[in-house]
Write a protein that holds these residues in place. Structure first.
Motif, PDB file in Angstrom:
ATOM      1  N   LYS A  57      23.436 107.071   1.756  1.00  0.00           N
ATOM      2  CA  LYS A  57      22.562 106.141   1.048  1.00  0.00           C
ATOM      3  C   LYS A  57      21.361 105.742   1.909  1.00  0.00           C
ATOM      4  O   LYS A  57      21.427 105.772   3.139  1.00  0.00           O
ATOM      5  CB  LYS A  57      23.342 104.873   0.645  1.00  0.00           C
ATOM      6  N   PRO A  58      20.249 105.349   1.273  1.00  0.00           N
ATOM      7  CA  PRO A  58      19.076 104.881   2.026  1.00  0.00           C
ATOM      8  C   PRO A  58      19.444 103.683   2.909  1.00  0.00           C
ATOM      9  O   PRO A  58      20.360 102.920   2.584  1.00  0.00           O
ATOM     10  CB  PRO A  58      18.083 104.480   0.934  1.00  0.00           C
ATOM     11  N   PRO A 102      27.168 112.749  -1.706  1.00  0.00           N
ATOM     12  CA  PRO A 102      26.214 111.806  -2.328  1.00  0.00           C
ATOM     13  C   PRO A 102      26.785 110.410  -2.541  1.00  0.00           C
ATOM     14  O   PRO A 102      26.046 109.432  -2.565  1.00  0.00           O
ATOM     15  CB  PRO A 102      25.881 112.468  -3.670  1.00  0.00           C
ATOM     16  N   TRP A 103      28.118 110.305  -2.722  1.00  0.00           N
ATOM     17  CA  TRP A 103      28.741 109.012  -2.999  1.00  0.00           C
ATOM     18  C   TRP A 103      29.101 108.246  -1.725  1.00  0.00           C
ATOM     19  O   TRP A 103      29.614 107.142  -1.796  1.00  0.00           O
ATOM     20  CB  TRP A 103      30.001 109.212  -3.856  1.00  0.00           C
ATOM     21  N   THR A 137      28.291 103.902  -4.510  1.00  0.00           N
ATOM     22  CA  THR A 137      29.001 104.274  -3.286  1.00  0.00           C
ATOM     23  C   THR A 137      30.495 104.129  -3.539  1.00  0.00           C
ATOM     24  O   THR A 137      30.938 103.100  -4.071  1.00  0.00           O
ATOM     25  CB  THR A 137      28.590 103.343  -2.112  1.00  0.00           C
ATOM     26  N   ARG A 138      31.267 105.104  -3.166  1.00  0.00           N
ATOM     27  CA  ARG A 138      32.700 105.080  -3.453  1.00  0.00           C
ATOM     28  C   ARG A 138      33.418 104.083  -2.533  1.00  0.00           C
ATOM     29  O   ARG A 138      33.243 104.092  -1.316  1.00  0.00           O
ATOM     30  CB  ARG A 138      33.302 106.470  -3.275  1.00  0.00           C
ATOM     31  N   VAL A 139      34.232 103.230  -3.164  1.00  0.00           N
ATOM     32  CA  VAL A 139      35.077 102.291  -2.408  1.00  0.00           C
ATOM     33  C   VAL A 139      36.522 102.742  -2.575  1.00  0.00           C
ATOM     34  O   VAL A 139      37.067 102.740  -3.677  1.00  0.00           O
ATOM     35  CB  VAL A 139      34.911 100.843  -2.930  1.00  0.00           C
ATOM     36  N   SER A 186      33.714 104.827   1.525  1.00  0.00           N
ATOM     37  CA  SER A 186      33.635 106.243   1.911  1.00  0.00           C
ATOM     38  C   SER A 186      32.398 106.501   2.789  1.00  0.00           C
ATOM     39  O   SER A 186      31.316 105.981   2.523  1.00  0.00           O
ATOM     40  CB  SER A 186      33.567 107.147   0.679  1.00  0.00           C
ATOM     41  N   GLY A 187      32.624 107.311   3.830  1.00  0.00           N
ATOM     42  CA  GLY A 187      31.505 107.730   4.667  1.00  0.00           C
ATOM     43  C   GLY A 187      30.957 106.645   5.569  1.00  0.00           C
ATOM     44  O   GLY A 187      29.794 106.688   5.955  1.00  0.00           O
TER      45      GLY A 187
END
Length: 448
Positions: free
Chosen positions: A97-98, A91-92, A34-36, A73-74
């Motif tokens: 994410k689940p 996707p990132w 996951t993008r930080v 992100s997101g």
């Protein structure tokens, strides 16, 4: 210099807690790809004191020391980045994410806080051990300087048997706060056990009277710093221990008050211990029943040497320190949970004692002590973990509640709902922050 030492400890402790808490979010976010976007110590409102971009993440230090953050992100967080959320999910991003991965990311911060606290308690147990007085060794009981505790029925000379049904084997400094948080205390008074039911607003009364310590160890009457107008400057010396006033034996400071009040404005004979010898002196008592000096203190070793009580030092091996440290952390966690319950119960008056950054700052000693520093940091880590678990939107606990709802119902709250919830949570947090720090300001103004 004292202010600088307190400030250094405050900022160092806060920095450790913030960085590790945010790492608790950062590491699982990275593990789940996951993008930080940002990792900040303190808040960078308008500008940063330092920033450097490494890879996809900007690392920095803000100028406002009210916390820190990671911008993932997101994710709908305090940044309220609506533009990003309006774009198709990537996707990132966090939202892609689940649910179980998002839950782990959100719980990462408080998990680190609790682990840190337990590690500190284990380390302190190994390095410092335990220093205490066996409760049975306090032959003459306790010293009650707190008028609220006296009004409730606890008296000087009482021996504490149990607090809320828990037997007391060791007398340690925290016993005073244990009584403050309790509902009933069992004491032994002149060989008779008496149960004292404390009032519901016992904490509130103590806050109103600015009395924090319910009980203390009974101490000898030690000569400390002289006042300018003291009539006994040339008679007494700092460190003298008064053991007799006008023929009456004085073992403890609390026993001197009645004698001094009975001879206001008069001169009396006294005996002091000076250089390990008994010395006769003549003392002038002023019209207020005082001798014109601050009461001094003795080291624990000297008190033990004089036979006031016996200190027990218990050391632990590293393997022994683990269960003992875990037990200390567990007790502190339970204790803080109990404090929160009292704060949210208006009848107790505990809300009056809620403090902000000023209160945290004042907890640190004015001289550097690693033992005190780590003990305070461990407690603050537990407080930070518990507070972040509160089910308030904008806190980790609020996000966890929504994620659990999503896992159970299979329905994800809309972005619009999450944005409104975040706004409500933000308003609540600001209100709590203003109340807590307003309490600090009020106490500073009225001198409490």
């Amino acid at each position: 210099m004292e202010f600088a030492i307190k400030l250094s400890q405050f900022l160092l402790s806060l920095s450790i807690l913030i960085i590790l808490h945010e790492l608790g979010h950062f590491i699982p976010a990275k593990l789940f790809k996951t993008r930080v976007e940002k990792f900040y110590l303190f808040f960078d409102v308008k500008y940063s004191l330092f920033k450097k971009k490494i890879g996809e993440t900007e690392y920095g230090i803000g100028w406002l020391p009210l916390g820190g953050y990671v911008k993932i992100s997101g994710m709908i967080d305090e940044s309220m980045d609506k533009e990003q959320m309006a774009l198709p999910p990537q996707p990132w991003e966090f939202r892609s994410k689940p649910t179980w991965q998002r839950l782990i990311i959100m719980l990462g911060g408080v998990t680190v806080n609790f682990i840190l606290a337990f590690i500190i308690y284990i380390g302190m147990t190994y390095v410092y051990g335990d220093l205490y007085i066996k409760n049975d060794d306090l032959k003459d009981g306790i010293w009650v300087t707190n008028p609220v505790a006296e009004k409730a029925g606890i008296k000087t000379g009482d021996k504490i048997v149990s607090i809320d049904g828990k037997k007391i084997d060791r007398f340690v400094p925290s016993i005073s706060s244990d009584i403050l948080m309790s509902k009933k205390v069992l004491v032994n008074r002149n060989g008779k056990e008496i149960e004292i039911n404390l009032p519901v607003d016992f904490i509130g009364q103590n806050i109103d009277e600015n009395t924090k310590n319910a009980i203390k160890l009974r101490m000898p009457f030690v000569v400390g710093e002289f006042q300018n107008e003291s009539p006994n400057k040339n008679t007494l010396k700092a460190g003298d221990i008064l053991i007799s006033l006008n023929g009456k034996a004085i073992k403890y400071f609390d026993e001197a008050e009645l004698v001094l009040n009975a001879y206001k404005g008069k001169r009396i004979n006294a005996v002091v211990i000076r250089d390990e010898k008994n010395t006769n002196v003549s003392l002038q008592i002023n019209k207020e029943g005082k001798l014109g000096f601050q009461v001094g203190t003795l080291t624990e070793d000297n008190l033990e040497k004089l036979g006031y009580f016996k200190l027990t030092q218990q050391k632990y091996s590293f393997s022994e320190s683990i269960p003992v440290g875990i037990e200390k952390g567990k007790n502190q966690l339970i204790s803080y949970g109990g404090q929160l319950q009292k704060i949210f119960n208006p009848k107790t008056g505990a809300y009056k004692g809620v403090g902000g950054f000023g209160a945290i700052f004042n907890v640190f000693p004015s001289t550097w002590s690693w033992q005190a520093f780590w003990g305070i940091t461990a407690l603050l880590s537990i407080m930070l973990g518990v507070m972040n678990l509160l089910p308030i939107p904008a806190l980790d606990g609020g996000h966890v509640v929504f994620l659990l709802y999503e896992m159970i119902s299979g329905k994800k709250p809309s972005d619009n709902f999450m944005e409104k919830a975040q706004l409500v949570g933000f308003v609540l947090l600001i209100s709590l922050l203003l109340f807590a720090n307003g309490n600090d300001i009020y106490k500073a103004i009225v001198g409490k």
